[in-house]
Structures are given as C-alpha cells and as structure tokens.
Design a protein around this motif. Structure first.
Motif, PDB file in Angstrom:
ATOM      1  N   LEU A 247       0.832  -1.203   0.000  1.00  0.00           N
ATOM      2  CA  LEU A 247       0.000   0.000   0.000  1.00  0.00           C
ATOM      3  C   LEU A 247       0.869   1.256   0.000  1.00  0.00           C
ATOM      4  N   SER A 248       1.997   1.206   0.700  1.00  0.00           N
ATOM      5  CA  SER A 248       2.896   2.364   0.723  1.00  0.00           C
ATOM      6  C   SER A 248       3.488   2.630  -0.660  1.00  0.00           C
ATOM      7  N   VAL A 249       3.899   1.565  -1.347  1.00  0.00           N
ATOM      8  CA  VAL A 249       4.454   1.711  -2.690  1.00  0.00           C
ATOM      9  C   VAL A 249       3.411   2.240  -3.660  1.00  0.00           C
TER      10      VAL A 249
ATOM     11  N   ILE B 113       0.968   6.694  -6.837  1.00  0.00           N
ATOM     12  CA  ILE B 113      -0.185   7.547  -7.153  1.00  0.00           C
ATOM     13  C   ILE B 113       0.133   9.008  -6.876  1.00  0.00           C
ATOM     14  N   PHE B 114       0.826   9.254  -5.754  1.00  0.00           N
ATOM     15  CA  PHE B 114       1.181  10.620  -5.390  1.00  0.00           C
ATOM     16  C   PHE B 114       2.130  11.249  -6.424  1.00  0.00           C
TER      17      PHE B 114
ATOM     18  N   LEU C  15       1.485  14.448  -9.037  1.00  0.00           N
ATOM     19  CA  LEU C  15       2.369  15.634  -9.176  1.00  0.00           C
ATOM     20  C   LEU C  15       3.066  15.655 -10.524  1.00  0.00           C
ATOM     21  N   GLU C  16       2.784  14.629 -11.364  1.00  0.00           N
ATOM     22  CA  GLU C  16       3.382  14.498 -12.691  1.00  0.00           C
ATOM     23  C   GLU C  16       4.914  14.492 -12.603  1.00  0.00           C
ATOM     24  N   ILE C  17       5.391  13.732 -11.604  1.00  0.00           N
ATOM     25  CA  ILE C  17       6.839  13.589 -11.445  1.00  0.00           C
ATOM     26  C   ILE C  17       7.324  12.360 -12.236  1.00  0.00           C
TER      27      ILE C  17
END
Length: 428
Positions: A414-416, A421-422, A426-428
C-alpha cells in the motif's frame, strides 16, 4: 533495555530475613528464613503465598505459615509428582522433610479472612472462614476440579504442611550445617551439600543414602542436577567445579577457566539449562566472582568450555533459569539489583536497579509447565526475588507486540502504491 524502580514489584513483606525461595505449585511460592537460634525475637520458618494477577500487577496472598522453632531455614527444595507434594528443608545439620496436604475450599460468601494468632494447630496458622471444606484427595485431581468448575473464582486451594522424616546430611566436626539441597527432575534422587565439603546423594523420598562423595576441600556453595538426572554439578569455596555421575558417584570432569587478568575467582551459583530442541546437549550457567570483575557464564558441558560470558562490576549472589530454558536471572550483592537475560544470547532484557536494599538471596521464575490453573497476565516471563531485607518482589517482562508478517507485506504494498499515485498526481 527496560528498567524499573524497586517499588513497582513488591509482593509482600515478612517479619524475618529471607534466605530461600521455591515454587511450590504453578501459583504458590515458598519462602524461608529466620533469625537463627539466638533469642532475637525473630521467628524461624517459612511462609507460602498464592500469586494472582489483577490485570495490572501481581498480587500475593499468604496461605500458610510454619514456624521451625530454633532452627533457621537457610535452604529448601520442593517436588510434586502430580499426586503428592514434598518440601525438603535444611535445618542446621539435618534435612527435614515435610508433606504438603491440599484441600479445595468452596467460598460461599465470596470472602476469606485470616485466622488470628491464637488459631494455631500442628504449628500452622489457619484461616477463619465460613466455607464448606471438602475431603482431601490427590493434588492433581483437585487442581483439575478447580479448572473445570465454572465457579473457579469461588474456589481456593488450602495447603497444610506436616513434618515427616528427618536425616542428618552434614557431619562437620566444627559446625555441621546443610548449605544446599536439590531434587532431580524425575524425583528419584536428592542431593545435599554442607560445611563438611561432602556431596551426598539420597534416594527420594525414602531418604536412604546412595553415595557419599568427598567432593571438595571446603564447604559446598551450590549443586544442581542436569535435566536428564544423570549428572550433578557441585561448586565450593575451594574455587572448584566438578561434574559427577549420579548413578556411579564418580567424577566425570572438572570445569575450569583462566581469567585474563590472572585474578583468583570463586564460583557462587550454578544452574543447568533445559534445551527443548536438543535434549542430549547440556548447558550450564554459573556465577563467578573475582576481586574486580564478576561474570555470568554459559558453559558447554561436553567441551567443558565457556560459550558466552557477561561481566559485572560487582559481586553476584543469586541465579535462576526458567523451566523452558529461555531466560536466566541474576541478583547482585551490594546494590540488590536484579537482571533478566535472554538465555541463548545473554542479551539483557530487564534491569531492576536496587530491587532490594540488601543482597539478593534467592530468585525463582514463575513456571511455564503448569500443574494447575495458570496465572493470567500480560507478561512473557516473571521472576520472584527475595532478600534479607524481608521483602518478596516480582519483576516481569511484558509480551513484545509484533505485527503479523502478512500485515507488514500489505502495508509495504500500500505504501508503494500510494507513493506511485502521489508521484503521478504531481506528474513527477
């Protein structure tokens, strides 16, 4: 490493100095001591306490008190075969055997009150109560009855101690005195040692002498049986440690080592460790005291060598090993501290500084192999300690809370996913 102040583990105070401590049942502890034969006004004898846990702390309630007249109880051991229970106590030059009779008491009014000092019979102080006292039957059967009874909170186990046989175990010409007594795990052999430097083996409970070993050149400090009952180790004030064959009474080997600083050392206490995964292997814990540094040592008996060692800057006085072999505890002489170690690694798991105001005279772990109802608590292990400061204390290690492996894996996934998703957001 957890640490706790000394006032957190106080179970009870008695009115005489304490020298010996044993577990009598899975819930009862036996403490003994006294003021000696001189007219000091301090009684000699032992007391039995029942332990319980109220969800927050351990509680001790006095069950039986037995006075031994002018003879102080400096050492004792107990044995239960499932039906009968014995106490073997060192009183001067003799070993006094006691039978422990049990009764289950039904509490009708939900209360038990202590007997007055005048309520004495056969040297025992009984409780006054309005209960129905059931007939004596075998110890194990009565324990099972308590466990199966839905009104377990309305049952109490009453213990009555009666003197039985007595035998002289030390024959020193100056001051004969039994210093240590042990019974093998199978209950067949009893070993005693005293000021005459002999180790004597006795058939138990008949108290018939099997072997008289001229073991040392000075008084015996400690002895212990191996878990299989085939060997016994003895240590004494001559600085020697020997392993003996119980069946033949012959010496198998000497346990010796050379301190790096060349100082003279003395063994103080010895206890075998029971290994469930390899019962053929024998490990022994010993306390060695020298001038500047003392040691808690783990010995491999087959190679007669030290496997691990923990140094101390003060003299060590007491030692105990849990019955499952997972923990070992030591007590100190000057600071009255108690430490609990993980047995296989000798990593200190608990330090209780100043548990007592004087030196620790006895340690005993609460048993994991139960002969009756367990004490329900939130502790992984607990050790009881006594001292000549008249205090009985208990020190425990709470269960270590760990997350299940599957939960950790899900949490990582879930962390990965959350990080991915984050970063996408942020379109990183």
């Amino acid at each position: 490493m957890p640490s706790r102040r000394n006032n957190c583990g106080l179970l009870a105070r008695v009115n005489f100095p304490l020298y010996t401590l044993q577990m009598l049942t899975s819930r009862h502890i036996l403490v003994g001591g006294g003021g000696g034969s001189s007219k000091t006004g301090v009684a000699n004898g032992f007391e039995v306490y029942e332990l319980s846990h109220d969800g927050t702390q351990f509680i001790a309630e006095e069950v039986t008190r037995h006075e031994t007249g002018p003879s102080v109880v400096m050492n004792c051991t107990t044995y239960t075969d499932g039906k009968r229970t014995w106490i073997a106590a060192g009183q001067e030059s003799h070993c006094q055997l006691y039978n422990v009779n049990t009764k289950v008491i039904t509490i009708e009014n939900g209360d038990i009150t202590k007997g007055s000092s005048n309520n004495v019979k056969d040297g025992l102080r009984y409780r006054k109560n309005a209960e129905k006292v059931e007939e004596n039957i075998a110890f194990k059967e009565r324990i099972e009855e308590i466990k199966d009874n839905c009104n377990i909170k309305n049952k109490k186990l009453q213990l009555k101690v009666k003197p039985a046989d007595s035998v002289q175990t030390d024959f020193s010409e100056d001051e004969p005195f039994q210093r240590i007594i042990r019974i093998s795990l199978n209950g067949k052999v009893m070993a005693t040692g005293g000021t005459d430097s002999h180790v004597r083996l006795w058939k138990f409970p008949q108290l018939q002498k099997l072997h008289d070993l001229e073991a040392h050149t000075n008084e015996i400090d400690d002895i212990d049986f191996s878990p299989d009952g085939m060997s016994i180790v003895s240590i004494a004030k001559d600085g020697k440690a020997f392993l003996w064959n119980v069946s033949s009474g012959t010496k198998d080997k000497e346990l010796t080592w050379s301190p790096s600083d060349g100082l003279k050392y003395m063994y103080k206490r010895c206890r075998f460790r029971k290994l469930e995964d390899d019962k053929s292997k024998k490990q022994l814990f010993m306390l060695s005291n020298a001038m500047k540094t003392s040691f808690l040592q783990m010995w491999d008996i087959d190679s007669a060598s030290i496997v691990k060692s923990v140094p101390y800057k003060e003299t060590l006085s007491a030692l105990a090993v849990s019955d499952d072999g997972k923990f070992v505890a030591v007590g100190t002489m000057f600071s009255g501290s108690v430490d609990i170690y993980v047995a296989f690694s000798l990593r200190r798991a608990l330090h209780v500084p100043g548990a007592h105001s004087m030196f620790v005279t006895g340690l005993e772990f609460l048993p994991t192999k139960l002969d009756g109802p367990a004490i329900t608590s939130n502790t992984e292990t607990a050790v009881v300690s006594i001292s000549v400061d008249n205090k009985i204390c208990i020190h425990s290690i709470p269960f270590r809370h760990t997350l299940p492996f599957w939960f950790v894996i899900i949490l990582i996934i879930l962390s990965v996913c959350g990080a991915f998703i984050f970063c996408s957001y942020l379109e990183i």
